[in-house]
Design an enzyme around this catalytic site. Structure first.
Site, PDB file in Angstrom:
ATOM      1  N   ASP A  56       0.815  -1.222   0.000  1.00 45.44           N
ATOM      2  CA  ASP A  56       0.000   0.000   0.000  1.00 45.44           C
ATOM      3  C   ASP A  56       0.848   1.271   0.000  1.00 45.44           C
ATOM      4  O   ASP A  56       0.641   2.174   0.826  1.00 45.44           O
ATOM      5  CB  ASP A  56      -0.935   0.022   1.220  1.00 45.44           C
ATOM      6  CG  ASP A  56      -1.764  -1.230   1.367  1.00 45.44           C
ATOM      7  OD1 ASP A  56      -2.104  -1.836   0.338  1.00 45.44           O
ATOM      8  OD2 ASP A  56      -2.066  -1.615   2.513  1.00 45.44           O
TER       9      ASP A  56
ATOM     10  N   GLU B 122     -11.243   1.594  -4.094  1.00 46.72           N
ATOM     11  CA  GLU B 122     -10.604   2.010  -2.834  1.00 46.72           C
ATOM     12  C   GLU B 122      -9.308   2.752  -3.126  1.00 46.72           C
ATOM     13  O   GLU B 122      -8.942   2.970  -4.283  1.00 46.72           O
ATOM     14  CB  GLU B 122     -10.324   0.794  -1.946  1.00 46.72           C
ATOM     15  CG  GLU B 122      -9.463  -0.265  -2.588  1.00 46.72           C
ATOM     16  CD  GLU B 122      -9.432  -1.576  -1.807  1.00 46.72           C
ATOM     17  OE1 GLU B 122     -10.159  -1.711  -0.811  1.00 46.72           O
ATOM     18  OE2 GLU B 122      -8.665  -2.473  -2.217  1.00 46.72           O
TER      19      GLU B 122
END
Length: 585
Positions: free
Chosen positions: A74, A250
């Protein structure tokens, strides 16, 4: 404690035996004599030896991709002048949110962690795959401040923001933000306005299918560091094309270029259908139009058995490079030959072509290669002078420096609570906590960064009872791991290998002693774990030269997210406990 009467100087002279007794007592009380029940690790060596790097040696103008090997998922990136800062998820690892610095996007130094205090990170009672998800870092030039915003699934935090004027000097305590959802990021416009975008559930009663999510935007009050109530708005419903039931939109980021606003998001979930998509608008609050060429990054369309496979690519962030060209960092995986994901989700980088209206990751829609051309004028210094290594490398830790390398992490609690650097090495105070418990453990971890690797340490230890154990742990999570350690049974000392796993549809961890042997601990014992893909072997030496395998070759399946679940990669730990329940057979 028994009080010792030292008496006067003359009486000590008259009783040399008493003097010796007093001296030895003081030495003991001062901690100069080693308590063998407290394990001391005198060295740890991690060595990677992947075939892909042997088959693809670097030329002078090349560097390896991924730039951060092992569990650094991430990624998010920001820039201030010539300084680039990159952060990644850390879940329940402690300290949290590793932060890296670079001036050229090739050579990176870890400069610390964003969340390094217990006031910032409260993950003491949560599973390893909870805690801190998807941090986003952004620099606001209008107030010369860096912001790191993230979701912390622990400690009654939820969505939080921390900030600093100088990322080298630490970050503020968290400010709780008043919105739900996950994966927040910030955008600072040239007019001084600020915004937060994030993933959220659809409005109540409007969920159309499993995985249906939305992207929301809020106005943000920079003076009070809070979203402005009532300003929330859905700017993406479902994804690029709602009629196709896209899942898990997302990780949103907003950029501004040539007067237009661009919203980039991950779509398809973080597994095999992962991708990156982009939208544009004339206003930061929308409406947003998807690019006709979506996705702009994915590896999902290629044969499963391709060589040097990189997969699951997505969750990206874009920044302008020092050469005026754009670059994007993102997560992806490099599974082993059994398609297991033991190294976890790693940080990759690709140049981005933004010569047209929408950006596209260069070679992000074809099978990815293990190396890239460097930006013009950049020299590859990875693995030198403190720069993070990649490719094949050896990392040796002698535990002879007061400052521990940032690559060493704890789980659920500070390292300083259990470890001390002594003249003899790293001393770990055993907690009465088993590795299978959801509590802070007395374990110092290093990430697995290669498919083919070895991890070796030297241990000086004398367990007092069956409850005591110290050694190595290879850990995917609290219910999927191997323990390779020294313990006691009766009057004898044993080395054992234990496999812990929780089968699907089971609530209990099943523990099995794979093998055990009586061991001589008069001298320090060398312990080693090595892997070749999915094959792991554990061995030991009592003379430092001749290693003996214990347990044969065992499967690394439980060390993969494919089997164990969750979001982390395998961690290699120096482990000690006074709550051992593994009994040698």
């Amino acid at each position: 404690m028994k009080r010792v009467n030292l008496g006067g100087h003359r009486s000590l002279k008259r009783r040399p035996v008493g003097l010796l007794f007093v001296f030895m007592s003081l030495v003991t009380l001062a901690g100069f004599s080693q308590n063998k029940n407290v394990p001391v690790f005198t060295q740890a060596v991690y060595q990677g030896d992947d075939q892909v790097y042997k088959d693809n040696p670097l030329k002078a103008d090349e560097f390896y991709n991924p730039i951060l090997q092992g569990c650094y998922p991430d990624p998010a990136i920001t820039r201030k002048g010539d300084d680039y800062f990159l952060v990644s998820s850390s879940f329940a690892m402690f300290p949290g949110v590793p932060i890296f610095h670079s001036n050229d996007l090739v050579n990176w130094k870890q400069v610390g962690h964003v969340l390094e205090r217990t006031s910032q990170l409260k993950v003491h009672d949560t599973g390893i795959s909870a805690g801190v998800y998807a941090p986003a870092i952004k620099y606001n030039p209008l107030n010369d401040t860096f912001y790191m915003i993230t979701t912390q699934f622990a400690g009654d935090f939820g969505n939080i923001v921390v900030k600093t004027k100088d990322p080298f000097q630490g970050w503020s305590d968290p400010i709780k933000l008043k919105f739900n959802g996950i994966d927040p990021s910030m955008f600072f416009d040239e007019d001084g306005k600020a915004y937060v975008v994030h993933n959220d559930a659809p409005d109540q009663g409007k969920e159309l299918y499993n995985g249906h999510r939305v992207i929301k935007i809020w106005d943000y009050d920079l003076e009070n560091d809070q979203v402005i109530a009532g300003t929330d708005k859905i700017i993406v419903d479902g994804g690029v094309d709602l009629s196709k039931k896209p899942i898990w939109i997302e990780a949103p980021h907003i950029y501004k270029k040539n007067g237009k606003y661009y919203l980039m998001c991950a779509e398809g979930g973080t597994g095999g259908w992962h991708s990156e998509v982009i939208f544009s608008s004339d206003n930061p609050r929308g409406p947003y139009k998807p690019a006709p060429s979506n996705p702009i990054l994915t590896q999902r369309h290629f044969p499963r058995d391709r060589a040097n496979k990189v997969d699951w690519a997505g969750h990206a962030d874009i920044v302008e490079g020092p050469d005026g060209k754009y670059y994007g960092v993102f997560l992806a995986i490099r599974p082993n030959e059994d398609d297991m994901v033991n190294t976890g989700r790693e940080t990759f980088i690709l140049p981005v072509d933004w010569s047209g209206e929408f950006p596209v990751f260069e070679n992000g829609l074809v099978p990815m290669e293990p190396k890239l051309k460097m930006p013009e004028g950049v020299e590859n210094k990875t693995g030198q002078a403190g720069f993070f290594p990649n490719g094949n490398f050896t990392f040796t830790e002698n535990f002879d420096s007061e400052k521990l390398d940032y690559r060493w992490i704890g789980l659920r609690g500070p390292r300083e609570d259990f470890m001390t650097i002594t003249k003899k090495g790293l001393q770990i105070k055993p907690f009465p906590v088993n590795i299978k418990e959801v509590k802070p453990t007395s374990t110092l971890f290093h990430r697995q960064q290669h498919k083919i690797f070895s991890f070796e340490t030297t241990l000086d230890y004398k367990p007092a009872s069956e409850k005591d154990l110290a050694g190595i742990v290879t850990l995917q999570n609290e219910h999927s791991n191997y323990v390779f350690g020294i313990t006691k049974k009766g009057d004898e000392y044993y080395l054992l290998l234990e496999r812990n796993e929780k089968p699907r549809r089971s609530r209990q961890v099943e523990s099995k002693i794979v093998a055990s042997t009586v061991i001589d601990i008069k001298n320090p014992v060398h312990l080693k774990v090595q892997a070749n893909g999915n094959d792991y072997e554990f061995s030991y030496s009592t003379n430092g030269t001749d290693f003996v395998n214990l347990g044969g070759t065992v499967s690394g399946d439980i060390l993969s997210t494919n089997v164990a679940g969750g979001f982390t990669g395998c961690l290699l730990g120096l482990y000690a406990t006074s709550a051992n329940d593994a009994i040698p057979e």
